[in-house]
Each structure stands twice: as structure tokens, then as C-alpha cells.
Design an enzyme around this catalytic site. Structure first.
Site, short mmCIF file in Angstrom:
data_model
loop_
_atom_site.label_atom_id
_atom_site.label_comp_id
_atom_site.label_asym_id
_atom_site.label_seq_id
_atom_site.Cartn_x
_atom_site.Cartn_y
_atom_site.Cartn_z
N ASP A 197 -5.85 -3.33 -2.43
CA ASP A 197 -4.68 -3.06 -1.57
C ASP A 197 -4.05 -4.33 -1.14
OD1 ASP A 197 -3.62 -2.38 1.01
OD2 ASP A 197 -4.58 -0.52 0.88
N SER A 227 0.85 -1.26 0.00
CA SER A 227 0.02 -0.15 -0.16
C SER A 227 0.90 1.16 -0.25
CB SER A 227 -0.88 0.00 1.30
OG SER A 227 -2.02 0.88 1.03
#
Length: 284
Positions: free
Chosen positions: A165, A42
């Protein structure tokens, strides 16, 4: 800096809390600390691009200045583009060669440090590990894929595959780093290391996600367990002397998508201070 061990750095990201890792990496740049491989999840992957490119202070500016612009992250973005954080703005408009604060791509490419970015395949829920060869001039799509928070963002499509993510697939890729042969691994967490993750925050988004991406929804629902198991594994390796865990004592009021200037500044300084222990660990 020459080590007798193969070294790796892992940054788990965590939205605005990821400024902690920015502090860690700025300190590493100042102390001349390098790693053989960087694993980014991320926002942690974005921190690492600046770090590998040797751009001290660049991440700090993104978190403490650009992040307060509505183009960067806002409800307005979400209404217009279905993306609370506009990943194209962050990793394109601002970061491309003609952007406000471009990545020094030549330096990034010339640095021998390996780079792995974790994302979650939205269709089948599998973990995708992108590498440095997937990054090219003005193409930071893998960071967008790794940072697409489910429901707050649309999945990011690369080569026809939608990704979410990386934090829902392999939030702390310690096992991956060990399997890849790294013997000294610095793990940057962005929440206190003894605080377990709970499932409750993921239940509602998982329900929404289920309609289009049931496999990704399943990963999201189990993320708390994956995360807690991986922290436990990192602690086990820490006892063996193979891993050093750096983690903030507090969240300083920051959330994945909520922030204050003071909280960001304090989190950055906490990361900067924590990095003081890295040199000794790598030499051990």
C-alpha cells in the site's frame, strides 16, 4: 474548464472510507471540473481511474454494492488466498472489459489528465510512483500494488518486485505534486483533518511484517509520523492558498476494512457536499 494555474487532485484512499473521494469526484464530473494531474494512493487510485474515464457513479456502486460480496473482501478470502480484499477480483474480474462494470479504457486513455499512483517497495521500503503508461488494457496492476494493505494482503508483485500500500510510503503526496509544478492542489483526506494518526494500530502488523520485509515494516511503524507531517505540510500550503483540503467531519463508523451501508452512504454524501468549494478554489 480553463485555469491559469496547473491543477492537481490527491486522493489518499483509506479502504472503505475512500468512498468520500468517490463523492468528491462524482461532483467534479457533474460540475465539469478537470485537473491536470491526479495522484492516487491505495483505494484513491481506483477512484481516479473511474474519474479520469468519466464514469460517474461507478465507484459508488463498487463501495455500496460489490464490496458487500464475500469475493470482494472477507475473512474467507483471507483464509483461502491470504488476501482479505481480493484485489484481482476488484480490479480484474469486475473491471476488465468483460467484467460486470468495466473501466471505459478508451476514455481513460484519451483523457489528457496525468496520473500517478503511489506504492511502497516491500523489499527496500522505497516509494514507487507509477504513472499512466503503467496502466494498459485490462491491466490495472498498479492499483492492486497501491492497495495491498500490509498483513491483510500479500504484497502485489509487478515485474518481479513486491509492493505494498502506497499509504505507508507517501500517504499524502503534496510535496511530490508541488515539486511536479502544480500550483492549485485539492487534497482529499478520509479522516478528519485535525485528528492525528497514532502508531498503536500499526505496531502489531509491523511485527508480523518484520520477518519477511523489515524495510516495509519500518515504513509501516513510522507511517503515523509520515502522515501527520504530510497533513501539517498540506495545512501550511493551505494557508498560502495553494492547497484546498477536503476532509470528512466524522468517520461515520467506517474503518479501512469495516463498513456499513449507511456509513458508506453518509461518507459519500459528505464528499459530494465538500466538493462544492473546489470551483472557487481553482479559480483563485
Amino acid at each position: 474548464m480553463n485555469n491559469q494555474h496547473r491543477t492537481a487532485l490527491i486522493d489518499v484512499g483509506g479502504g472503505f472510507r475512500a468512498i468520500y473521494g468517490a463523492g468528491v469526484m462524482d461532483r467534479c464530473l457533474e460540475d465539469g471540473i478537470t485537473f491536470d494531474h491526479c495522484y492516487g494512493v491505495s483505494a484513491g487510485s481506483a477512484n481516479m481511474v473511474s474519474f479520469i474515464a468519466g464514469q460517474h457513479g461507478r465507484n459508488h456502486k463498487f463501495y455500496t454494492e460489490y464490496a458487500f460480496r464475500k469475493e470482494y473482501a472477507s475473512v474467507d478470502n483471507f483464509i483461502r488466498k491470504h488476501n482479505f480484499a481480493d484485489l484481482d477480483y476488484v480490479y480484474g474480474t469486475l473491471s476488465n472489459h468483460d467484467g460486470e462494470y468495466p473501466v471505459d479504457f478508451e476514455a481513460f486513455e484519451a483523457n489528457p489528465t496525468g496520473f500517478t499512483v503511489v506504492a511502497c517497495n516491500a523489499e527496500d521500503g522505497s516509494t514507487k510512483y507509477f504513472d499512466k503508461s503503467d496502466v494498459s488494457f485490462d491491466d490495472f496492476d498498479i492499483m492492486k500494488a497501491s492497495s495491498a494493505v500490509p498483513v491483510a494482503c500479500e504484497p502485489y508483485v509487478i515485474d518481479g518486485v513486491p509492493y505494498y500500500d502506497g499509504g505507508i510510503a507517501d500517504p499524502i503526496p503534496v510535496r511530490k505534486a508541488v515539486d511536479d509544478g502544480y500550483e492549485r492542489i485539492v487534497v482529499v483526506l478520509t479522516r478528519p483533518k485535525d485528528v492525528l494518526r497514532e502508531q498503536k494500530k500499526d505496531v502489531a502488523p509491523a511485527k508480523i511484517l518484520e520477518r519477511r520485509y523489515p524495510a516495509a515494516a519500518e515504513r509501516l511503524l513510522n507511517r503515523y509520523q509520515t502522515y501527520n507531517d504530510e497533513v501539517a505540510l498540506a495545512k501550511e500550503y493551505e494557508r498560502d492558498g495553494r492547497v484546498l483540503i477536503l476532509a470528512p467531519e466524522s468517520l461515520y463508523g467506517l474503518g479501512t476494512l469495516s463498513k456499513s451501508f449507511e456509513g458508506l452512504e453518509r461518507m459519500y454524501r459528505a464528499g459530494y457536499a465538500a466538493a462544492a468549494t473546489i470551483l472557487k478554489f481553482l479559480a483563485s
